[in-house]
Enzyme design. Structure first.
Site, PDB file in Angstrom:
ATOM      1  N   THR A 183      91.641 -18.031  26.499  1.00 37.10           N
ATOM      2  CA  THR A 183      91.884 -16.581  26.488  1.00 37.10           C
ATOM      3  C   THR A 183      90.728 -15.859  27.169  1.00 37.10           C
ATOM      4  OG1 THR A 183      93.250 -16.512  24.530  1.00 37.10           O
ATOM      5  CG2 THR A 183      91.756 -14.681  24.769  1.00 37.10           C
ATOM      6  N   ARG A 211     105.369 -14.493  18.205  1.00 38.24           N
ATOM      7  CA  ARG A 211     104.066 -14.531  17.506  1.00 38.24           C
ATOM      8  C   ARG A 211     103.074 -13.623  18.247  1.00 38.24           C
ATOM      9  NH1 ARG A 211      98.641 -15.944  19.240  1.00 38.24           N
ATOM     10  NH2 ARG A 211      97.510 -16.802  17.477  1.00 38.24           N
ATOM     11  N   VAL A 212     102.366 -12.787  17.506  1.00 42.43           N
ATOM     12  CA  VAL A 212     101.307 -11.953  18.087  1.00 42.43           C
ATOM     13  C   VAL A 212      99.998 -12.328  17.401  1.00 42.43           C
ATOM     14  CG1 VAL A 212     100.460  -9.592  18.378  1.00 42.43           C
ATOM     15  CG2 VAL A 212     102.899 -10.070  18.639  1.00 42.43           C
ATOM     16  N   GLY A 213      98.948 -12.501  18.204  1.00 38.53           N
ATOM     17  CA  GLY A 213      97.654 -12.903  17.659  1.00 38.53           C
ATOM     18  C   GLY A 213      96.705 -11.728  17.513  1.00 38.53           C
ATOM     19  N   ASP A 214      95.421 -12.017  17.605  1.00 41.22           N
ATOM     20  CA  ASP A 214      94.382 -11.009  17.406  1.00 41.22           C
ATOM     21  C   ASP A 214      94.083 -10.179  18.643  1.00 41.22           C
ATOM     22  OD1 ASP A 214      93.426 -13.644  18.387  1.00 41.22           O
ATOM     23  OD2 ASP A 214      91.555 -12.530  18.673  1.00 41.22           O
ATOM     24  N   THR A 234      87.641 -14.733  20.569  1.00 39.63           N
ATOM     25  CA  THR A 234      88.637 -15.700  21.027  1.00 39.63           C
ATOM     26  C   THR A 234      88.672 -16.861  20.039  1.00 39.63           C
ATOM     27  OG1 THR A 234      89.060 -17.398  22.708  1.00 39.63           O
ATOM     28  CG2 THR A 234      86.833 -16.553  22.623  1.00 39.63           C
ATOM     29  N   GLY A 235      89.825 -17.491  19.932  1.00 39.92           N
ATOM     30  CA  GLY A 235      89.949 -18.597  18.982  1.00 39.92           C
ATOM     31  C   GLY A 235      91.324 -18.555  18.349  1.00 39.92           C
ATOM     32  N   GLY A 237      93.979 -17.021  16.552  1.00 40.77           N
ATOM     33  CA  GLY A 237      94.220 -15.616  16.249  1.00 40.77           C
ATOM     34  C   GLY A 237      94.546 -15.350  14.791  1.00 40.77           C
TER      35      GLY A 237
END
Ligand code: ASP
Length: 318
Positions: A183, A211-214, A234-235, A237
Site C-alpha cells: 500500500t 471489504r474496506v480497510g483503514d 500500512t498493514g 487494515g
C-alpha cells in the site's frame, strides 16, 4: 515471537518543505522487485516536494505512487478473492478537512476522488458504485483494470487455494495474513508550515468484495494536526481500524515525544494489542523531522526536504 520485532528508520531532519512516503509494510511477497519499489518511492518524494502547497504536495506524491504500477495502489492494485480491483484512499489536511473513498473501481487515481470529496462535499467517506459514478461524472481518468502482474499472481494463488479445498476457510485466513502490503501513503509539510497526510491502496490481496480497510479512514490510515505532525499507516487494515495507531502517534508528538520515539511507541503498542507482522507507519513532525517504524519484514520509504533526500527499503533486523 519473531514477528514482534520492531524496526526503526530515522530520525531525519528534512526541514521545510518536507515529504515522507511509504510503499507498504508487509512480507514483500509482492510481484515487484525491491529496486523497482525503491525507485518508485524516490520518484514520489521528488514529485511531492515541488508541489505548491500541502494539499498539492500530498496528492501529487500519492498519484505518483498510484501510477508507478509496482505498488499496491492505483494501476498496481492487488485483486479481491473474485479477481477484481477494489481500491480505498483518503487524505486529511491539518485544518481537519478530510475525504476518503472505499471499494471504488472506476478512478485510476482514487486519491483524486478523495481530494474532491474533502473539498467539495460535506461528507468524509463515499463508497462503492455511488463513488464510482461520481468519479465518472467528474471526468476522472478511468482505471485500466487488473494489471497483468496482479492477475498472474491471483491465478497462481487461487490454483493453490483450490487444490486444498477441504480446508478453505482456514487457508483463506492464512492467505489473507500472508498477502497484505505494498500500500502507499504520504505525509507532507509545506513552506508555510501547513501539513497533510493520506493513503491509497488496493487493500489486502484476496479480500472479500466490499471489504474496506483503514486507508480511507482518518485517525486509522492517516492523521494530521496543525502545528504537531502527521502520520500514515500500512498493514492489516482490520487491526489499524481498531487500534488507530496514527491518532496515537500524533498524540504522542503533541505531548512532546520526539518523532522516532513516537513512531516506535505507536508500533510497540500495536504489537502489544494485535501481535506482530501487521503495521508500519511514517511520521513527520511540524518542524520537519521524520521517522518510520514497522513490525513487519519490510517497508519501502523515502523522504525529501530542504535539507535531505533519501530512500530505502527497511528490512527487519535479524
Ligand atoms: N492497510 C491496507 C488495508 O488493510 C493494506 C496495506 O497497508 O497493505 O487495506
Amino acid at each position: 515471537m519473531a514477528g514482534a520485532r520492531l524496526t526503526l528508520w530515522g530520525p531525519f531532519r528534512l526541514g521545510r518543505p518536507a515529504v515522507i512516503v511509504h510503499g507498504g509494510a508487509g512480507g514483500w511477497r509482492g510481484v515487484s522487485s525491491l529496486e523497482e519499489v525503491e525507485a518508485a518511492v524516490q520518484e514520489a518524494v521528488r514529485r511531492g516536494v515541488v508541489g505548491r502547497d500541502a494539499r498539492n504536495m500530498l496528492v501529487e506524491a500519492i498519484v505518483a505512487l498510484e501510477d508507478s504500477g509496482v505498488l499496491n495502489a492505483g494501476i498496481g492494485s492487488v485483486l479481491t478473492i473474485d479477481g477484481r480491483v477494489e481500491m480505498d484512499a483518503g487524505l486529511m489536511m491539518d485544518d481537519l478537512t478530510a475525504g476518503g473513498v472505499g471499494a471504488v473501481t472506476y478512478p485510476r487515481n482514487p486519491i483524486r476522488l478523495a481530494e474532491w470529496i474533502a473539498f467539495n462535499t460535506p461528507h468524509v467517506l463515499l463508497v462503492a458504485s455511488a463513488a464510482d459514478r461520481l468519479a465518472e461524472r467528474l471526468g476522472l481518468e478511468r482505471h485500466p483494470g487488473p494489471s497483468s502482474r496482479a492477475l498472474e499472481r491471483w491465478r497462481r494463488v487461487m490454483e493453490k487455494l483450490q487444490a486444498g479445498a477441504e480446508d478453505l476457510p482456514r487457508r483463506y485466513v492464512e492467505l489473507y495474513r500472508l498477502y497484505y502490503g505494498d500500500t502507499v501513503g504520504a505525509v507532507v509539510l509545506d513552506k508555510e508550515g501547513r501539513m497533510a497526510a493520506g493513503a491509497s491502496t488496493g487493500g489486502v490481496a484476496f479480500k472479500h468484495p466490499g471489504r474496506v480497510g483503514d486507508s480511507p479512514v482518518p485517525g486509522a490510515g492517516f492523521y494530521v494536526e496543525r502545528g504537531v505532525g502527521g502520520c500514515s499507516a500500512t498493514g492489516i487494515g482490520e487491526t489499524i481500524l481498531i487500534g488507530r495507531p496514527c491518532l496515537y502517534a500524533v498524540e504522542l508528538l503533541k505531548a512532546g515525544v520526539p518523532v522516532e520515539e513516537a513512531a516506535r511507541a505507536a508500533v510497540a503498542r500495536h504489537t502489544r494489542l494485535f501481535g506482530g507482522d501487521n503495521l508500519g507507519l511514517i511520521l513527520l513532525d511540524a518542524e520537519g523531522n521524520a521517522a518510520a517504524a514497522m513490525n513487519t519484514e519490510a517497508m519501502p520509504v523515502a523522504a525529501a526536504g530542504s535539507e535531505h533526500e533519501l530512500a530505502t527499503v527497511m528490512k527487519r533486523q535479524s
